[in-house]
Scaffold this active site. Structure first.
Site, PDB file in Angstrom:
ATOM      1  N   GLY A   8       0.847  -1.196   0.000  1.00  0.00           N
ATOM      2  CA  GLY A   8       0.000   0.000   0.000  1.00  0.00           C
ATOM      3  C   GLY A   8       0.879   1.240   0.000  1.00  0.00           C
ATOM      4  CG  LEU A  13       0.943   6.314   6.705  1.00  0.00           C
ATOM      5  CD1 LEU A  13       1.471   7.567   7.396  1.00  0.00           C
ATOM      6  CD2 LEU A  13       0.148   5.463   7.705  1.00  0.00           C
ATOM      7  CB  ILE A  35      -3.704  -2.978  -5.628  1.00  0.00           C
ATOM      8  CG1 ILE A  35      -4.509  -3.992  -6.446  1.00  0.00           C
ATOM      9  CG2 ILE A  35      -4.450  -1.669  -5.462  1.00  0.00           C
ATOM     10  CD1 ILE A  35      -5.718  -4.548  -5.730  1.00  0.00           C
ATOM     11  NE  ARG A  36      -5.032   3.316  -8.831  1.00  0.00           N
ATOM     12  CZ  ARG A  36      -5.696   4.469  -8.865  1.00  0.00           C
ATOM     13  NH1 ARG A  36      -6.359   4.879  -7.794  1.00  0.00           N
ATOM     14  NH2 ARG A  36      -5.713   5.223  -9.931  1.00  0.00           N
ATOM     15  CE1 TYR A 142      -9.825   2.242   8.342  1.00  0.00           C
ATOM     16  CE2 TYR A 142     -10.472   3.641  10.179  1.00  0.00           C
ATOM     17  CZ  TYR A 142      -9.516   3.206   9.286  1.00  0.00           C
ATOM     18  OH  TYR A 142      -8.250   3.729   9.332  1.00  0.00           O
ATOM     19  CB  ILE A 172      -2.631  11.334   8.599  1.00  0.00           C
ATOM     20  CG1 ILE A 172      -2.447  10.288   9.703  1.00  0.00           C
ATOM     21  CG2 ILE A 172      -1.269  11.831   8.110  1.00  0.00           C
ATOM     22  CD1 ILE A 172      -1.740   9.038   9.246  1.00  0.00           C
TER      23      ILE A 172
HETATM   24  C1  AKB Z   1     -10.296   7.755   8.394  1.00  0.00           C
HETATM   25  O1  AKB Z   1     -10.829   8.869   8.523  1.00  0.00           O
HETATM   26  O2  AKB Z   1     -10.898   6.735   8.040  1.00  0.00           O
HETATM   27  C2  AKB Z   1      -8.831   7.620   8.737  1.00  0.00           C
HETATM   28  C3  AKB Z   1      -8.651   7.232  10.168  1.00  0.00           C
HETATM   29  C4  AKB Z   1      -8.848   8.222  11.247  1.00  0.00           C
HETATM   30  O3  AKB Z   1      -8.319   6.116  10.440  1.00  0.00           O
HETATM   31  N1  AKB Z   1      -8.160   8.849   8.449  1.00  0.00           N
END
Ligand code: AKB
Length: 315
Positions: A8, A13, A35-36, A142, A172
């Site tokens: 990645g 990042l 992957i790209r 997530y 970030i």
């Molecule tokens: C997101 O917003 O999904 C990411 C994180 C805070 O893990 N930047």
């Protein structure tokens, strides 16, 4: 001397960790995969790069052996907003990709860095000054993959003695490669919009507090935890780290110190707002400071000045 592989490597990042690691260890000692290969073309052409799906363990194992890699940075993942739109794909990439990377590390004896996130927390987690060890019942896909990932990395450490390490990143902010599909992307977009047009329509409400970090600190954190003495790491895979906590209204006020006419308006995205509302307002990161010397350099004031100067210079 380390030999490093970054999965990645062309993302927000990855691209900056790649450049920093190549400066530190030499270009030929840092092998990039993604992957790209049609983004960040300059980086793709600047040293060893291989187009690989992070779920392809066979190919990754071949590369580790070919280049005699000893350290893997596994950064391939879908971010929170995209993961919420495509939960099955998020599980596949975030979990199966991580399992493959851990298996590659186990079978070849590599150390492995995996980022977790403030997304690993949920609505029942204490909101302010969130402790290192606390309730983690995330409500986003997530977040589910991030908590499961932290536990899986712990498992590979205690079951197979793999040297797994990781940190819980906040949002970030950076100016090289744009983020994509994250809830905190607004905090990057706002600077581009301020410099380009003097106005920004924000997808989160003005009073939504979240932890954030400027890219130089995010890169430094990833490098220092991998260089830290492993015997001192009690919280191996899930260190809280933060540099600042602010809401869009406050960020806009700091931008107005440089662009006085900057205007912010709000058009709340319900998916992003629900995710942001389930995350902490601010983290406590004492364990990272004590166990491997974490200390951020940039606050909101210094980051805003640097982002605006850099973007104005470029545009
Ligand atoms: C997101 O917003 O999904 C990411 C994180 C805070 O893990 N930047």
């Amino acid at each position: 001397m380390r030999r490093i592989m970054i999965n990645g490597s062309l993302g927000q990042l990855g691209s900056e960790i790649a450049i920093a690691l190549r400066k530190r260890y030499g270009t030929d000692n840092v092998i990039l995969t993604d992957i790209r290969d049609d983004i960040n073309v300059e980086l793709v052409n600047s040293g060893p790069f291989h187009k690989v799906d992070c779920r392809d363990g066979e190919r990754l194992t071949e590369l580790v052996k070919e280049y005699q890699v000893d350290t893997i940075y596994h950064l391939a993942a879908l971010l929170s907003a995209t993961a919420e739109m495509r939960p099955q794909m998020a599980w596949d990439i975030n979990m199966n990709g991580l399992m493959v990377a851990l298996e590659v590390a186990r079978s070849t004896g590599c150390s492995i860095f995996t980022p977790s996130s403030i997304g690993s927390f949920g609505p029942t987690t204490p909101k302010d000054f969130t402790p290192q060890d606390t309730l983690q019942r995330p409500t986003s896909m997530y977040g589910v993959t991030k908590v499961a990932g932290e536990l899986l990395c712990d498992y590979y450490n205690h079951k197979y003695d793999v040297d797994t390490r990781g940190i819980r990143y906040p949002g970030i902010i950076s100016n090289m490669t744009p983020p994509g599909g994250g809830t905190t992307d607004y905090a990057v977009e706002i600077y581009y919009a301020a410099v380009n047009s003097g106005r920004y329509e924000c997808p989160l409400s003005g009073s939504t507090y979240l932890d954030m970090m400027y890219m130089p600190d995010a890169v430094a954190a990833a490098i220092s935890i991998m260089e830290a003495d492993g015997d001192r790491l009690r919280h191996r895979n899930a260190f809280n780290v933060t540099a600042m906590s602010f809401c869009p209204e406050e960020q806009a006020a700091y931008i107005r110190n440089h662009i006085p006419d900057f205007q912010i308006s709000y058009k709340v995205d319900p998916v992003k707002q629900a995710i942001a509302d389930s995350w902490p307002n601010s983290l406590e990161d004492y364990a990272a400071r004590v166990e491997w010397g974490w200390e951020p350099t940039y606050d909101l004031h210094a980051m805003t000045a640097d982002m605006i100067t850099t973007l104005k210079g470029r545009m």
